[in-house]
Design an enzyme around this catalytic site. Structure first.
Site, short mmCIF file in Angstrom:
data_model
loop_
_atom_site.label_atom_id
_atom_site.label_comp_id
_atom_site.label_asym_id
_atom_site.label_seq_id
_atom_site.Cartn_x
_atom_site.Cartn_y
_atom_site.Cartn_z
N GLU A 78 -5.96 -6.06 4.14
CA GLU A 78 -5.98 -7.22 3.23
C GLU A 78 -7.32 -7.32 2.51
OE1 GLU A 78 -3.87 -10.77 4.19
OE2 GLU A 78 -3.00 -9.87 5.98
N THR A 82 0.81 -1.23 0.00
CA THR A 82 0.00 0.00 0.00
C THR A 82 0.84 1.28 0.00
OG1 THR A 82 -0.16 -0.31 2.39
CG2 THR A 82 -2.04 -0.96 1.09
N GLY A 120 3.81 -2.55 7.94
CA GLY A 120 4.07 -3.16 9.23
C GLY A 120 5.49 -3.68 9.31
#
Lengths: 692, 692
Positions: A447, A157, A196
């Site tokens: 997701e 992303t 992350g």
């Protein structure tokens, strides 16, 4: 606090909390342990789950009840220490056992699960699914499998781009002169965002970027890009990284942003299982690009499972507390009534309890579907098998997409409803459900945004029906759509005895789900006939697609519940049947408009359904506590003083609040702010006197 | 980041965010400022609101965009400093203006609003409503009105007791020898819990305790109990206080727990407007105890208003972002499409926008009802007026109870839906909606748990209908219940032109709400006929009461919206009419089961309603941004980079994240945890060799 003092004018003491819950366990209508073992996938798996819970409980690193008071750096450090701690089991346990361990851990500490999952599920999943065998061997050797020498993150992303992977702006331009790719962030919105592991732990990133070779764009592909020197954790040249900072929850995971400024990587760092770029800049594109996405399905399957498990945890807290908490007496002088004895409280909690059971069986089925897909993907051959594989892939994708959204939305709803049933105490950070909400909320977005996934499933349903009308066969999970082609007949059944049967309710759901898909399909076809593109026609019918998918998911979940009952032991079948009946009737009542509008039921039949719900709630009341006990989570996993097995909720809650806030009457700012306020002198300055 | 580099193979740049939003404002179909002024209660009030927003924005004390990274002590101190800061306006402004100021502040900083409200709304409200004139004068002199020398808190709830005030365990025993009350916490569950202001700031507490005189209990009454010495903030003898610590949100308010151990206060510290205890221990009870609770209604009225205002804030963020964010292109090579142009996004947001407008008008009406009640309470005389007053009190109580629950539940839902429409960015602590959810969630529980309040309203509806059947007149807001006594007739209207009219839809809601109340009443009457008590019969019909109240609230809210349109200027009526039609039809579609089961509409009519929703969404699309602009909140109040007026969302968001997380690649635990993991040596110890 010392023992309760006896005062002469005290009211008669109510039954103690521990006695209140003990009495709930005296006469379960079913063998609790037997059901528990069934839900946990058999005696061996149940024993293993218990072993893991026991280990965690004793390990100080896994202490969870003081997390609300940790600072962001503290919670990040503790989470990373858990990653370090877990590597031992990763290296010594079988994959199956390690997966079971992770399933427990996901319920204990969602932030940890994410931090570990970013490397194992996302980074390693991408490498495994998209690297050639030689490339995969290379990254294994570098330490990708056992977290030695490298930690990966997943750079899909961007600040300005989420669901639309094709729209990513980051570029990977092939430089033939040096046999390298140049990874570059051309704009602010191209900044990799929400990554992350990027802020603190990752040394490498699986970057999705637009492949550009000889000035031509080939779409988004995946490249392994080193971020930091694993020796000293300094950033590599051209890599800028920042911390995304505070989030609604899951603060244990260090999300970051990344900007690449003309960063060079060897050509071989592009993952080339599907698309290949040769030394001379020839680009070979794969025959079936969709096959690259098979691995992404796993995250969604996990989230369906997680939705079931988190619902179980939330309900364990809410139901046990409702068996202890008392409020209002039936008559003056009597002890107050347990919340669980109120019809309204049964109405609030028990349908959610039934849903938690329902989601568990769906989770199991999703795992089966997924393993089946993996087997199929392994044996892919060109030709006949490929189209079969693609059909299975398409079906599994659509089913998992719809159910990921359905499961996570319903679980989030369950958590919030359970939180509200705790009354004011649900707002405390120490009673479990507020942080559970904050941690879980992201599941509805990541997701695959739930709305988009639901629409994808809806597109599959509409296109399946369109294909069926043209004579093509329907896939297994959408066989019921065949009913859409004949007009719906009102059910002839009128009495409760006739209507409240699993097969009858399942059939009703099939009919009405098919009718909802039919409605969406008609809007789609009308739009298409008006001359707009297929994609635009799909957009036109999106509200109807959303609704159709919801109805499809209900039918799917109820059907899998019924399958699960068939596999259960005879002693556990009656209670599971009651739960399934409750789930099917309650969700029917909640969607009564669909059943009535479709003409499958009339108002009188819906009234029978509504009455059945009330009757089932009354019937299930006595088993409420045993039914959450059967979820088989220890107090450590539940991590809420209000959800304790022994019911001693008030003492535990009071002690926990005190332990986490030990400084009594220490008011850090009393001299700076409070005293100046209270002790101020009024001094309205009137200004100098004027004589004009 | 520097300006976007031009690279040869870049795609055509999409329209800039600022241009994307600017074009939304070019052709509003209505006069935005005119609507804005109407919503803000006229030009004078609107100008004052703007003045307050401007003042706050410039005051560094009110800086809000860095709150996510403050520690608990920091946020508490800052909140208290705001209290200190506000006293100036309290002392110099008219009450009306100060209330308007507080309304703005409640949207800016809910935790501050609570901290201030605990003293002014709860403590002072209790004193004002329950003290004799002499007692009130005494506490004013002590500094209760201008926060000088004392700060109050409100000690109603206990660890084991929330909604059931009659069940409180704290005792206040009259000691005739010394003319004192002894305040005492006899058990752990009697600990005063959740007491806002107790942990740090309060010197006095309005304690609800069981009055005991000469061994006889008289129920829960209110006592002012000193907690701390206002000079040095030391705890007074017998008072133990602790901090409740971290909560889901509103951390600026210092909730605490209090235990009293035989604490003595003068008899005159009992608030004796209603119940009186004489020097010799005679207890005089009031003729109408209910009159003591009139003041509690104000909190609920505020929360209806707050639900409207918070919905406005949430929607401003979501709608503006949807006008800027682009995702997927209609055709390859085209710029991506704005979220707001997707039918599904309109479907997600615009009905909530209509609801925010609806709640605003209901909030205004609630204020009117409340002021009317206050006037009535002032002129209470014994005899005829008393029963009239009680009827008004009962109606206002029931209406405010139902709408407090309806408003706060729907607002919480709106916040979460808006949060999810931001995609991943909704999970950031810096984009506004996650903290808004966490702050707002408590509104569903405090000052009356929503389920209990809804049931109270439902009880009023059922008892009104029972009374009506016996020939008694119906109160103004429930006149429509008269329809419940005649069988429902299916509407004869079939076409969209005939059906989609405000009066038609309002009438449909009245019919179906009456039918829902009728259903609850029948269950109640059947239960009563079976020989159980009235209270138990009410419990039996609680699921139906819950549903009946929901339908009643829809009817009420839609009716007040229609009234609001009638009062609006001709130029703003068309847009308000569209919004009201959308709200009425969308909520009808969401509750289609009720309309179908009641037999008011058939499936074909519901299909007309569903089509009307889609048509209204399309129609309102062009005005979406002007409609949130009309809410008239500055960027400072909105406090979200994604909700900026100018649309420059990405730059603002990136800069804010960076400003709050300035340390790039500073990994505090890299040496303690990460390096040892990556650089570890495998040393599987095999143990000493054994030769057997």
């Amino acid at each position: 606090m010392a023992k309760t003092e006896t005062i002469s004018n005290a009211l008669p003491a109510p039954p103690s909390p521990t006695e209140s819950i003990a009495e709930e366990r005296r006469n379960p209508s079913f063998p609790v342990r037997e059901l528990s073992v069934y839900l946990d996938n058999g005696p061996e798996a149940a024993a293993y789950k218990e072993k893991v819970m026991f280990q965690l409980e004793r390990d100080p690193l896994w202490k969870m009840d003081n997390t609300p008071d940790l600072t962001l750096p503290q919670v990040r450090e503790r989470t990373m220490a858990k990653v370090q701690n877990l590597v031992h089991f990763l290296e010594t346990e079988s994959i199956e056992k390690f997966r079971m361990r992770m399933t427990v851990l996901s319920v204990v500490d969602p932030a940890f699960w994410t931090r570990f999952g970013v490397h194992y599920g996302l980074f390693l999943g991408a490498v495994q699914g998209q690297a050639t065998p030689e490339q995969f061997a290379y990254w294994v050797k570098k330490g990708a499998v056992n977290l030695k020498g490298m930690v990966g993150c997943f750079g899909m992303t961007e600040l300005g781009h989420g669901s639309n992977v094709a729209g990513l702006e980051t570029t990977a331009t092939f430089d033939e002169k040096t046999d390298e790719f140049v990874i570059h962030t051309p704009t602010l919105t191209a900044t990799k965002w929400w990554i992350g592991g990027a802020a603190h732990s990752a040394t490498h990133c699986a970057v999705y970027a637009q492949l550009i070779v000889k000035g031509k764009r080939y779409g988004a592909k995946t490249f392994v890009v080193p971020l930091r020197n694993p020796e000293d954790y300094s950033l590599l040249p051209g890599v800028a990284i920042g911390d995304i900072g505070k989030k609604m929850g899951r603060d244990g995971i260090d999300n970051g942003w990344i900007q690449f400024t003309h960063v060079r990587i060897p050509r071989s760092y592009m993952l080339m299982k599907h698309t290949k770029v040769t030394r001379t800049g020839e680009v070979e594109e794969p025959p079936m690009a969709q096959l690259a996405y098979g691995a992404l399905i796993h995250g969604r399957v996990s989230m369906v499972l997680d939705s079931g498990n988190m619902s179980k945890k939330a309900l364990t807290i809410a139901v046990r507390y409702a068996a202890v908490r008392r409020q209002f007496a039936e008559r003056p002088g009597q002890p107050e009534t347990k919340l669980l004895d109120y019809p309204i409280h049964q109405y609030r909690l028990l349908p959610l309890l039934a849903q938690a059971y329902a989601l568990s069986f769906t989770g199991m089925e999703m795992e089966r579907l997924y393993n089946n897909l993996l087997k199929q993907l392994e044996k892919v051959q060109k030709g006949a098998t490929l189209s079969e594989t693609l059909a299975i892939l398409k079906e599994t994708h659509a089913t998992s997409a719809g159910l990921k959204a359905f499961g996570t939305w319903n679980c989030l709803h369950t958590i919030e409803q359970c939180r509200q049933t705790l009354g004011g105490h649900g707002y405390s950070a120490y009673t479990g459900l507020s942080s559970m909400y904050q941690d879980f909320a992201v599941q509805c977005t990541w997701e695959g945004d739930n709305t988009i996934l639901t629409l994808q499933c809806g597109r599959y349903l509409v296109s399946s029906l369109c294909d069926h009308i043209k004579g093509k066969p329907l896939a297994k999970n959408v066989q019921y759509l065949a009913r859409a082609t004949t007009p719906i007949q009102q059910s002839a059944l009128k009495t409760s005895e006739a209507l409240i049967q699993l097969d009858v309710l399942q059939d009703a759901w099939a009919a009405v789900a098919a009718s909802a898909v039919d409605r969406a399909t008609k809007v789609f076809q009308t739009a298409l006939a008006s001359g707009i593109t297929k994609d635009m026609a799909y957009e036109q019918c999106s509200p109807q697609r959303l609704q159709a998918t919801k109805m499809h998911c209900y039918y799917f979940v109820i059907s899998r519940f019924i399958d699960g009952i068939a596999r259960a032991s005879p002693a556990t079948q009656p209670i599971l049947t009651k739960l399934c009946l409750l789930y099917a009737t309650y969700s029917m009542q909640e969607n009564a408009g669909e059943f009535l509008q479709a003409g499958y039921f009339d108002g009188a039949q819906i009234a029978v359904i509504r009455d059945a719900v009330i009757q089932l709630l009354r019937d299930l009341r006595q088993d409420a506590v045993p039914l959450v006990d059967a979820f088989n989570y220890t107090d450590f996993v539940i991590n809420s003083p209000l959800g304790r097995y022994d019911g001693n909720v008030y003492e535990a809650y009071f002690n926990l609040v005190r332990a986490n806030n030990p400084k009594t009457n220490d008011i850090p700012y009393v001299d700076r702010v409070i005293k100046p306020l209270l002790q101020r002198q009024s001094s309205q300055d009137e200004g100098p006197e004027l004589d004009f």
